[in-house]
Design a protein around this motif. Structure first.
Motif, PDB file in Angstrom:
ATOM      1  N   GLN A   1       0.712  -1.261  -0.104  1.00  0.00           N
ATOM      2  CA  GLN A   1       0.049  -0.007   0.039  1.00  0.00           C
ATOM      3  C   GLN A   1       0.738   1.361   0.063  1.00  0.00           C
ATOM      4  N   TRP A   2       1.815   1.231   0.785  1.00  0.00           N
ATOM      5  CA  TRP A   2       2.641   2.295   0.845  1.00  0.00           C
ATOM      6  C   TRP A   2       3.475   2.452  -0.437  1.00  0.00           C
ATOM      7  N   LEU A   3       4.007   1.441  -1.152  1.00  0.00           N
ATOM      8  CA  LEU A   3       4.591   1.342  -2.267  1.00  0.00           C
ATOM      9  C   LEU A   3       3.512   2.035  -3.436  1.00  0.00           C
ATOM     10  N   ALA A   4       2.368   1.790  -3.433  1.00  0.00           N
ATOM     11  CA  ALA A   4       1.402   2.403  -4.556  1.00  0.00           C
ATOM     12  C   ALA A   4       1.293   4.049  -4.333  1.00  0.00           C
ATOM     13  N   GLU A   5       1.465   4.325  -3.026  1.00  0.00           N
ATOM     14  CA  GLU A   5       1.156   5.652  -2.883  1.00  0.00           C
ATOM     15  C   GLU A   5       2.419   6.437  -3.330  1.00  0.00           C
ATOM     16  N   PHE A   6       3.404   5.984  -2.999  1.00  0.00           N
ATOM     17  CA  PHE A   6       4.968   6.198  -3.370  1.00  0.00           C
ATOM     18  C   PHE A   6       4.940   6.360  -4.779  1.00  0.00           C
ATOM     19  N   ASP A   7       4.595   5.494  -5.569  1.00  0.00           N
ATOM     20  CA  ASP A   7       4.333   5.308  -7.029  1.00  0.00           C
ATOM     21  C   ASP A   7       3.543   6.515  -7.573  1.00  0.00           C
ATOM     22  N   ALA A   8       2.536   6.839  -7.030  1.00  0.00           N
ATOM     23  CA  ALA A   8       1.721   8.129  -7.410  1.00  0.00           C
ATOM     24  C   ALA A   8       2.488   9.333  -7.157  1.00  0.00           C
ATOM     25  N   ARG A   9       3.249   9.475  -5.872  1.00  0.00           N
ATOM     26  CA  ARG A   9       3.868  10.744  -5.830  1.00  0.00           C
ATOM     27  C   ARG A   9       5.039  10.765  -6.569  1.00  0.00           C
ATOM     28  N   LEU A  10       5.983   9.589  -6.953  1.00  0.00           N
ATOM     29  CA  LEU A  10       6.931   9.531  -7.865  1.00  0.00           C
ATOM     30  C   LEU A  10       6.458  10.272  -9.190  1.00  0.00           C
ATOM     31  N   ALA A  11       5.373   9.817  -9.569  1.00  0.00           N
ATOM     32  CA  ALA A  11       4.935  10.201 -11.049  1.00  0.00           C
ATOM     33  C   ALA A  11       4.702  11.604 -10.947  1.00  0.00           C
ATOM     34  N   GLN A  12       3.928  12.064  -9.703  1.00  0.00           N
ATOM     35  CA  GLN A  12       3.718  13.611  -9.698  1.00  0.00           C
ATOM     36  C   GLN A  12       5.154  14.292  -9.602  1.00  0.00           C
ATOM     37  N   TYR A  13       6.237  13.754  -9.252  1.00  0.00           N
ATOM     38  CA  TYR A  13       7.527  14.503  -8.763  1.00  0.00           C
ATOM     39  C   TYR A  13       8.199  14.354 -10.465  1.00  0.00           C
ATOM     40  N   ARG A  14       8.007  13.571 -11.120  1.00  0.00           N
ATOM     41  CA  ARG A  14       8.704  13.332 -12.438  1.00  0.00           C
ATOM     42  C   ARG A  14       8.020  14.430 -13.252  1.00  0.00           C
ATOM     43  N   THR A  15       6.630  14.382 -13.199  1.00  0.00           N
ATOM     44  CA  THR A  15       6.067  15.623 -14.004  1.00  0.00           C
ATOM     45  C   THR A  15       6.449  16.935 -13.731  1.00  0.00           C
ATOM     46  N   GLN A  16       6.452  17.246 -12.481  1.00  0.00           N
ATOM     47  CA  GLN A  16       7.234  18.225 -12.093  1.00  0.00           C
ATOM     48  C   GLN A  16       8.387  18.737 -12.339  1.00  0.00           C
ATOM     49  N   LEU A  17       9.478  17.771 -12.391  1.00  0.00           N
ATOM     50  CA  LEU A  17      10.740  17.654 -13.013  1.00  0.00           C
ATOM     51  C   LEU A  17      10.836  18.055 -14.429  1.00  0.00           C
ATOM     52  N   ALA A  18       9.891  17.537 -15.181  1.00  0.00           N
ATOM     53  CA  ALA A  18       9.898  17.660 -16.406  1.00  0.00           C
ATOM     54  C   ALA A  18       9.359  18.943 -17.063  1.00  0.00           C
ATOM     55  N   GLY A  19       8.783  19.532 -16.070  1.00  0.00           N
ATOM     56  CA  GLY A  19       7.924  20.982 -16.537  1.00  0.00           C
ATOM     57  C   GLY A  19       6.695  20.731 -17.391  1.00  0.00           C
ATOM     58  N   THR A  20       6.276  19.585 -17.315  1.00  0.00           N
ATOM     59  CA  THR A  20       4.957  19.191 -17.851  1.00  0.00           C
ATOM     60  C   THR A  20       3.794  19.662 -17.119  1.00  0.00           C
TER      61      THR A  20
END
Length: 186
Positions: A161-180
């Motif tokens: 469960q923690w891993l799934a939440e972390f995965d969602a946060r990482l995806a959000q973090y990647r989009t912020q880094l990419a500037g999308t």
């Protein structure tokens, strides 16, 4: 942590005496976590009683220490790799080279002008995870880079469960880094 492959006799004794061990460590406010399928056992502090519980609060015998962000990140990334590895079936041991672990972490750490310094920081993070017991450094073959076995103990500390939440946060973090990420006017 006691691993089945580390000491077969001790493991057999623990399995045979596990109810007595559980009773004994309960007095010390500890809990035995034993996973026969994965082949590891360890002690952890029992959960704190709630505020409305009349039971007395006992002191902690096992100190809690917060992990740094990079160490937590590496643990989560390794747990994700372990879940993907288990889903693929096949071998029971997940082995990662140093270069693979560096690549896992590199995209999440800030880039700097000094590549060697970044690699040294990642090496320090890897060594900390080895010290914590979640990675086991394998004997290097002459001329090759170090490899590490991801210990199955990691599954007990980072749950799905923690891993799934972390995965969602990482995806959000990647989009912020990419500037999308789109900016909206208020």
């Amino acid at each position: 942590v006691l691993y089945r492959e580390g000491d077969e006799r001790m493991w057999a004794s623990l399995l045979q005496l596990q109810t007595r061990v559980r009773d004994y460590v309960t007095v010390l406010n500890l809990e035995l976590v034993l996973d026969e399928a994965e082949g590891y056992a360890f002690l952890k502090s029992r959960p704190e009683p709630s505020d409305d519980d009349p039971a007395p609060r006992l002191p902690r015998l096992v100190a809690r220490r917060p992990l740094s962000f990079p160490v937590s990140l590496l643990l989560a990334l390794l747990r994700k790799k372990l879940a993907e590895f288990d889903a693929g079936g096949g071998d029971t041991r997940l082995v990662q080279s140093r270069a693979e672990i560096v690549e896992l972490l590199r995209i999440f750490l800030p880039e700097g002008p000094n590549e060697a310094r970044l690699i040294d920081q990642i090496e320090a993070i890897i060594n900390k995870v080895v010290d914590l017991g979640f990675l086991h450094k394998l004997k290097a073959v002459a001329g090759s880079e170090p490899s590490y076995e991801v210990r199955r103990l990691l599954k007990a500390f980072v749950d799905a469960q923690w891993l799934a939440e972390f995965d969602a946060r990482l995806a959000q973090y990647r989009t912020q880094l990419a500037g999308t990420g789109s900016k909206t006017d208020e």
